[in-house]
Design an enzyme around this catalytic site. Structure first.
Site, PDB file in Angstrom:
ATOM      1  N   GLU A   1       0.814  -1.224   0.000  1.00 32.97           N
ATOM      2  CA  GLU A   1       0.000   0.000   0.000  1.00 32.97           C
ATOM      3  C   GLU A   1       0.848   1.274   0.000  1.00 32.97           C
ATOM      4  O   GLU A   1       0.499   2.264   0.647  1.00 32.97           O
ATOM      5  CB  GLU A   1      -0.959   0.010   1.211  1.00 32.97           C
ATOM      6  N   VAL A   2       1.964   1.254  -0.713  1.00 32.28           N
ATOM      7  CA  VAL A   2       2.819   2.451  -0.790  1.00 32.28           C
ATOM      8  C   VAL A   2       2.634   3.193  -2.113  1.00 32.28           C
ATOM      9  O   VAL A   2       3.283   4.220  -2.334  1.00 32.28           O
ATOM     10  CB  VAL A   2       4.310   2.101  -0.575  1.00 32.28           C
ATOM     11  N   GLY A   3       1.791   2.671  -2.999  1.00 33.49           N
ATOM     12  CA  GLY A   3       1.567   3.335  -4.280  1.00 33.49           C
ATOM     13  C   GLY A   3       2.427   2.805  -5.402  1.00 33.49           C
ATOM     14  O   GLY A   3       2.632   3.503  -6.407  1.00 33.49           O
ATOM     15  N   LYS A   4       2.904   1.580  -5.267  1.00 28.59           N
ATOM     16  CA  LYS A   4       3.821   1.013  -6.261  1.00 28.59           C
ATOM     17  C   LYS A   4       3.189   0.918  -7.652  1.00 28.59           C
ATOM     18  O   LYS A   4       3.805   1.280  -8.650  1.00 28.59           O
ATOM     19  CB  LYS A   4       4.274  -0.360  -5.777  1.00 28.59           C
ATOM     20  N   THR A   5       1.954   0.439  -7.722  1.00 35.02           N
ATOM     21  CA  THR A   5       1.307   0.283  -9.027  1.00 35.02           C
ATOM     22  C   THR A   5       1.080   1.632  -9.701  1.00 35.02           C
ATOM     23  O   THR A   5       1.224   1.759 -10.926  1.00 35.02           O
ATOM     24  CB  THR A   5      -0.025  -0.476  -8.878  1.00 35.02           C
ATOM     25  N   VAL A   6       0.733   2.647  -8.926  1.00 37.21           N
ATOM     26  CA  VAL A   6       0.542   3.982  -9.498  1.00 37.21           C
ATOM     27  C   VAL A   6       1.868   4.528 -10.029  1.00 37.21           C
ATOM     28  O   VAL A   6       1.901   5.178 -11.078  1.00 37.21           O
ATOM     29  CB  VAL A   6      -0.069   4.934  -8.456  1.00 37.21           C
TER      30      VAL A   6
ATOM     31  N   LYS B   1       4.180  -8.315 -14.474  1.00 39.44           N
ATOM     32  CA  LYS B   1       3.804  -8.575 -13.083  1.00 39.44           C
ATOM     33  C   LYS B   1       4.051 -10.057 -12.810  1.00 39.44           C
ATOM     34  O   LYS B   1       3.258 -10.918 -13.217  1.00 39.44           O
ATOM     35  CB  LYS B   1       2.327  -8.224 -12.862  1.00 39.44           C
TER      36      LYS B   1
ATOM     37  N   GLY C   1       5.162   7.339  -3.276  1.00 39.06           N
ATOM     38  CA  GLY C   1       4.009   6.948  -4.067  1.00 39.06           C
ATOM     39  C   GLY C   1       2.679   7.550  -3.659  1.00 39.06           C
ATOM     40  O   GLY C   1       1.748   7.557  -4.465  1.00 39.06           O
TER      41      GLY C   1
ATOM     42  N   GLY D   1      -4.147   9.471  -4.292  1.00 34.47           N
ATOM     43  CA  GLY D   1      -5.366   9.630  -5.066  1.00 34.47           C
ATOM     44  C   GLY D   1      -5.143   9.818  -6.549  1.00 34.47           C
ATOM     45  O   GLY D   1      -6.105  10.002  -7.300  1.00 34.47           O
TER      46      GLY D   1
END
Length: 238
Positions: free
Chosen positions: A12-17, A37, A170, A202
């Site tokens: 939940e650190v924003g890796k995908t974004v 992936k 992220g 966001g």
């Protein structure tokens, strides 16, 4: 660089974004982009996973997923509980190398942190990065505790002879607290590498055009952006 491995300091650190932002800028600049992936967890067959999110935000990218497990657990645990095959670093490296032959940029997104296990033998995304001789970009959260997690990740990279490309935040909050603001100065030291971007929390909710603009503002010129770490930090640390 043509292959870049992206890991988080945790979940939940924003890796995908961040992966989507890297891909979006490269696509906008006319480059052929693939996103790999190795292991998607917590998503059932037929449901959209991280790669669907990247494609939605970045546009025309090639995506490849090697394994999918329904439970939101570490890949090794999820594989064991589901009875499905594990993924091995050599398989990840082979897939990335194949994609590299026909693309200008290949982004390999890990699952969670650097040392999350792929199998019971202890294989990790770090082993895949070593097999590829690819640099690793660290995605960190901005708040209290991130300096320790980032330093541990950087130390693990160094111990394995891997190159740390830098660190990206992220999920920068709309109202950062004191620890978050001061971490802008301390994160590069913890990472032993430069701060290469900050993306707002966001950002995934934005439309594609606005997301590309946000990515360009939030990522370093190394990635085709305009982010200046000193300029960004100045109003937060004065």
């Amino acid at each position: 660089m043509s292959v870049l491995v992206i890991t988080g300091t945790g979940t939940e650190v924003g890796k995908t974004v961040v992966v989507a932002a890297l891909a979006a800028l490269a696509v906008a600049d006319g480059r052929r982009v693939a996103v790999l992936k190795p292991a998607q967890t917590g998503v059932a067959d037929g449901e959209p996973g991280d790669l669907a999110e990247v494609a939605r935000l970045a546009g025309r990218v090639t995506t490849r997923e090697l394994r999918r497990y329904p439970e939101p657990l570490a890949p090794a645990t999820a594989a064991r509980r589901s009875g499905l095959p594990t993924v091995h670093p050599s398989e990840v490296a082979a897939a990335a190398a194949e994609l590299d032959e026909t693309h200008d940029l290949v982004l390999v997104e890990g699952a969670g942190g650097l040392l999350v296990r792929f199998d019971d033998a202890g294989s990790t995304i770090a082993d895949a990065a070593w097999a590829l001789n690819a640099p690793v970009l660290i995605v960190a959260h901005p708040g209290l505790g991130t300096l320790n997690m980032t330093a541990l990740t950087a130390e693990a990279l160094l111990h394995r002879g891997l190159e740390s490309a830098g660190v990206v935040v992220g999920r920068w909050p709309a109202v950062p607290d004191l620890a978050t603001r001061t971490n802008l100065v301390d994160l590069p030291e913890a990472a032993g590498a430069p701060l290469l971007g900050v993306l707002p929390d966001g950002a995934a909710s934005l439309g594609r055009s606005e997301f590309v603009d946000t990515a360009r503002e939030g990522l370093s010129p190394w990635f085709g952006g305009t982010f200046d770490p000193e300029k960004f930090a100045a109003p937060h640390t004065c």
